[in-house]
Design an enzyme around this catalytic site. Structure first.
Site, PDB file in Angstrom:
ATOM      1  N   ARG A  42      52.864 -22.744 -48.221  1.00 30.68           N
ATOM      2  CA  ARG A  42      52.123 -22.597 -47.340  1.00 30.68           C
ATOM      3  C   ARG A  42      52.866 -22.390 -45.849  1.00 30.68           C
ATOM      4  O   ARG A  42      52.734 -21.498 -45.012  1.00 30.68           O
ATOM      5  CB  ARG A  42      51.000 -23.710 -47.049  1.00 30.68           C
ATOM      6  CG  ARG A  42      50.573 -23.942 -45.644  1.00 30.68           C
ATOM      7  CD  ARG A  42      49.259 -23.574 -45.119  1.00 30.68           C
ATOM      8  NE  ARG A  42      48.738 -23.835 -44.142  1.00 30.68           N
ATOM      9  CZ  ARG A  42      47.818 -22.984 -43.416  1.00 30.68           C
ATOM     10  NH1 ARG A  42      47.277 -22.002 -43.898  1.00 30.68           N
ATOM     11  NH2 ARG A  42      47.723 -23.179 -42.199  1.00 30.68           N
ATOM     12  N   ASP A  54      48.018 -36.956 -44.446  1.00 26.77           N
ATOM     13  CA  ASP A  54      48.966 -36.914 -45.538  1.00 26.77           C
ATOM     14  C   ASP A  54      49.129 -38.322 -46.066  1.00 26.77           C
ATOM     15  O   ASP A  54      49.975 -38.408 -46.986  1.00 26.77           O
ATOM     16  CB  ASP A  54      50.391 -36.337 -44.897  1.00 26.77           C
ATOM     17  CG  ASP A  54      50.232 -34.494 -44.891  1.00 26.77           C
ATOM     18  OD1 ASP A  54      49.275 -34.187 -45.222  1.00 26.77           O
ATOM     19  OD2 ASP A  54      51.358 -34.449 -44.413  1.00 26.77           O
ATOM     20  N   ARG A  96      42.712 -23.798 -45.676  1.00 25.87           N
ATOM     21  CA  ARG A  96      43.831 -23.320 -44.597  1.00 25.87           C
ATOM     22  C   ARG A  96      44.016 -21.944 -44.149  1.00 25.87           C
ATOM     23  O   ARG A  96      45.128 -21.431 -44.611  1.00 25.87           O
ATOM     24  CB  ARG A  96      45.372 -23.915 -45.656  1.00 25.87           C
ATOM     25  CG  ARG A  96      44.966 -25.315 -46.139  1.00 25.87           C
ATOM     26  CD  ARG A  96      46.069 -25.943 -46.669  1.00 25.87           C
ATOM     27  NE  ARG A  96      47.125 -26.596 -45.625  1.00 25.87           N
ATOM     28  CZ  ARG A  96      48.025 -27.249 -46.071  1.00 25.87           C
ATOM     29  NH1 ARG A  96      48.456 -27.415 -47.211  1.00 25.87           N
ATOM     30  NH2 ARG A  96      48.937 -27.964 -45.116  1.00 25.87           N
ATOM     31  N   PRO A  97      43.148 -21.499 -43.314  1.00 20.85           N
ATOM     32  CA  PRO A  97      43.182 -20.381 -42.616  1.00 20.85           C
ATOM     33  C   PRO A  97      44.579 -20.368 -41.776  1.00 20.85           C
ATOM     34  O   PRO A  97      45.010 -21.371 -41.400  1.00 20.85           O
ATOM     35  CB  PRO A  97      42.082 -20.116 -42.119  1.00 20.85           C
ATOM     36  CG  PRO A  97      41.524 -21.792 -41.743  1.00 20.85           C
ATOM     37  CD  PRO A  97      41.981 -22.386 -42.754  1.00 20.85           C
ATOM     38  N   ILE A  98      44.782 -19.125 -41.302  1.00 22.63           N
ATOM     39  CA  ILE A  98      46.000 -18.957 -40.383  1.00 22.63           C
ATOM     40  C   ILE A  98      45.375 -18.169 -39.083  1.00 22.63           C
ATOM     41  O   ILE A  98      46.311 -17.787 -38.370  1.00 22.63           O
ATOM     42  CB  ILE A  98      47.141 -18.231 -40.921  1.00 22.63           C
ATOM     43  CG1 ILE A  98      46.824 -16.827 -41.549  1.00 22.63           C
ATOM     44  CG2 ILE A  98      48.039 -19.068 -42.086  1.00 22.63           C
ATOM     45  CD1 ILE A  98      48.121 -16.025 -42.171  1.00 22.63           C
ATOM     46  N   ASP A  99      44.079 -18.065 -38.721  1.00 26.43           N
ATOM     47  CA  ASP A  99      43.543 -17.536 -37.792  1.00 26.43           C
ATOM     48  C   ASP A  99      44.256 -17.878 -36.340  1.00 26.43           C
ATOM     49  O   ASP A  99      44.463 -17.389 -35.343  1.00 26.43           O
ATOM     50  CB  ASP A  99      42.118 -17.614 -37.708  1.00 26.43           C
ATOM     51  CG  ASP A  99      41.806 -19.038 -37.729  1.00 26.43           C
ATOM     52  OD1 ASP A  99      42.095 -19.812 -38.640  1.00 26.43           O
ATOM     53  OD2 ASP A  99      40.901 -19.514 -37.005  1.00 26.43           O
ATOM     54  N   LEU A 100      44.620 -19.009 -36.229  1.00 21.66           N
ATOM     55  CA  LEU A 100      45.061 -19.883 -34.953  1.00 21.66           C
ATOM     56  C   LEU A 100      46.539 -19.294 -34.800  1.00 21.66           C
ATOM     57  O   LEU A 100      46.623 -19.015 -33.580  1.00 21.66           O
ATOM     58  CB  LEU A 100      44.893 -21.477 -34.950  1.00 21.66           C
ATOM     59  CG  LEU A 100      43.729 -22.055 -35.309  1.00 21.66           C
ATOM     60  CD1 LEU A 100      43.620 -23.398 -35.322  1.00 21.66           C
ATOM     61  CD2 LEU A 100      42.843 -21.695 -34.089  1.00 21.66           C
ATOM     62  N   CYS A 105      46.924 -23.320 -51.632  1.00 23.07           N
ATOM     63  CA  CYS A 105      45.724 -23.621 -50.979  1.00 23.07           C
ATOM     64  C   CYS A 105      44.938 -24.798 -51.568  1.00 23.07           C
ATOM     65  O   CYS A 105      43.880 -24.915 -51.648  1.00 23.07           O
ATOM     66  CB  CYS A 105      44.940 -22.435 -50.808  1.00 23.07           C
ATOM     67  SG  CYS A 105      44.462 -21.771 -52.722  1.00 23.07           S
ATOM     68  N   ARG A 148      57.471 -31.254 -54.726  1.00 21.37           N
ATOM     69  CA  ARG A 148      57.411 -30.436 -53.466  1.00 21.37           C
ATOM     70  C   ARG A 148      57.905 -31.229 -52.169  1.00 21.37           C
ATOM     71  O   ARG A 148      58.562 -30.973 -51.290  1.00 21.37           O
ATOM     72  CB  ARG A 148      56.150 -29.850 -53.391  1.00 21.37           C
ATOM     73  CG  ARG A 148      55.684 -28.721 -54.054  1.00 21.37           C
ATOM     74  CD  ARG A 148      54.528 -28.089 -53.662  1.00 21.37           C
ATOM     75  NE  ARG A 148      54.356 -27.889 -52.174  1.00 21.37           N
ATOM     76  CZ  ARG A 148      53.203 -28.303 -51.648  1.00 21.37           C
ATOM     77  NH1 ARG A 148      52.126 -28.752 -52.169  1.00 21.37           N
ATOM     78  NH2 ARG A 148      53.444 -28.457 -50.341  1.00 21.37           N
TER      79      ARG A 148
END
Ligand code: UD1
Length: 420
Positions: A92, A305, A121-125, A116, A397
């Site tokens: 991501r 988290d 988890r969009p990336i529009d911002l 995802c 990860r």
């Protein structure tokens, strides 16, 4: 396929050094594209996410290698080649590369990021923020084609204090003439650390850690060595693991000031803690008090988290607790696995009700995401009998050889290739 084989029931005691925070190192590696000199990032482990980010740097033509407990990067020869889906699919944070490539070259082509497993988890911002800096963006079948030739300092008001969007916009603005402003910025310690890195190279970022960040444009950045902050989430995982199994654990090279919201919960759960400038110690009798309600929030609130690890701890509490997940819509998948071990967790939408049970039993379970996976290892350490945890690649990860750290604390954990 690898498994972690855990023989549970023992206490956890001893000391651990905590390494650099994955979530600080990832944007710092991406940010190295801004500089044409050698960069050395110290004290970080070769986590699989970090190695994936180094592959992206190499794809641009930069030099990036892991050596002697740190990362060496030189992006003098980098060029703005398209970053394909094979490189961005598994990670991501690959989207962090967009801001730096734009800042350095005035154009970028990057595929949508992957990873995802905990929500949409969009990336529009990220994209609307970059547009405020005059970047023109086209989506060509999953490839973001960005034209930043007209980029100019600007003001960005984030609808939500997104960590990644704050970082991406901050990096994109480093060379823009004048001052860019990010309002409703995220305030996580990793953002302060990224600003510290940029400033150490000669950048001018102020206000990181507050909700308004100013980025004054500079002409160039100079290479240097940098030691990122320690990993508050890895540290927090060992603290909750000790709380759950019982024992006495001291974390060194660790900043307790970054985990205040967690510490408050640990104390409420009945743990004794001791804190110094660079260490934290927890003592647990293994008796855990339920916590009426915890809600995840952006920093300085309770971290999403640490949600899974805290729910794991509360499965053995005396009484019922409630956890509300406000950041990600699909972050309770691991509770199905905990219930296989004898936990009593009911999930409805964004809320989990955790009824404490007397004991958990060893079981064969599968990690489906990073922190959920860590929660399963913790539960297995506190359970009676032997557990096998699959899906170890998710855990790798964010934790480097997690079994070795738990072994240092007296846990019986081994990496094995099959169940027997
Ligand atoms: C970072 C952390 C991740 C942590 C998260 C929240 C890194 C590498 N990862 O992820 O471990 O769980 O912060 O503390 O630092 N959102 C949008 N549009 C966007 C961006 C985000 O709607 O463009 C939403 C997300 O879907 C989510 C929330 O905002 O619901 C928070 O996301 P964000 O703070 O951006 O998290 P990350 O930067 O992805």
């Amino acid at each position: 396929m690898s498994y972690l084989r855990v023989s549970g029931g023992g206490r956890l005691s001893g000391e651990l050094d905590i390494g650099a925070a994955k979530n600080a190192v990832l944007p710092i590696i991406a940010c190295s594209i801004l500089c044409e000199d050698e960069i050395n990032i110290q004290n970080c482990a070769p986590l699989s996410d970090i190695l994936a980010m180094l592959r992206i740097i190499r794809k641009t033509g930069g030099r990036a290698e892991y050596k002697d407990g740190g990362v060496y990067i030189n992006c003098r020869d980098s060029v703005p080649v398209p970053i394909d889906g094979e490189l961005t699919g598994g990670i991501r944070s690959s989207i962090f590369i967009l801001g730096p490539i734009l800042a350095r070259f005035g154009r970028a082509q990057v595929c949508y990021p992957g990873g995802c497993e905990i929500g949409l988890r969009p990336i529009d911002l990220h994209l609307s923020g970059l547009k405020k800096l005059n970047v023109r963006i086209k989506d060509e079948g999953g490839l973001l084609v960005c034209d930043g030739r007209g980029m100019a300092a600007g003001e960005v008001d984030l609808d939500f204090p997104s960590v990644g969007a704050t970082e991406n916009i901050m990096m994109a603005a480093v060379f823009l003439k004048g001052t860019s402003v990010i309002r409703n910025a995220a305030r996580e310690p990793e953002i302060v650390d990224l600003a510290g890195f940029i400033n150490a190279m000669g950048g001018r970022v102020s206000g990181a850690g507050t909700d308004t960040v100013h980025i004054e444009g500079v002409k160039r950045l100079a290479g240097r060595a940098y030691t990122p902050i320690s990993d508050r989430i890895a540290g927090g995982t060992f603290l909750t693991a000790c709380a759950m199994a019982g024992g006495d654990v001291r974390l060194n090279r660790f900043n307790p000031g970054a985990v205040n919201s967690l510490t408050e919960k640990l104390i409420r759960a009945g743990m004794r803690v001791e804190r110094g400038a660079q260490y934290m110690r927890i003592k647990s009798e293994g008796r855990i008090r339920a916590i009426h309600k915890i809600e995840t929030q952006p920093y300085p609130g309770f971290p999403t988290d640490m949600q899974a690890q805290t729910v794991a701890m509360l499965t053995l509490a005396q009484g019922a607790s409630m956890m509300v997940e406000n950041l990600f819509e699909n972050r309770f998948k691991y509770t199905v696995q905990l219930n296989k071990m004898g936990a009593d967790i009911t999930v409805k939408d964004r809320m989990a009700v955790v009824k404490g049970v007397k004991r958990l039993n060893g079981s064969v379970v599968t990690a489906e995401d990073l922190r959920g996976g860590a929660a399963l290892v913790m539960a297995a350490l506190a359970a009676d009998g032997v557990s096998y945890i699959g899906g170890v690649d998710h855990i790798d990860r964010g934790y480097y050889q997690l079994e070795e750290d738990f072994k240092r604390l007296g846990g019986d954990v081994k990496r094995v290739e099959k169940i027997h």
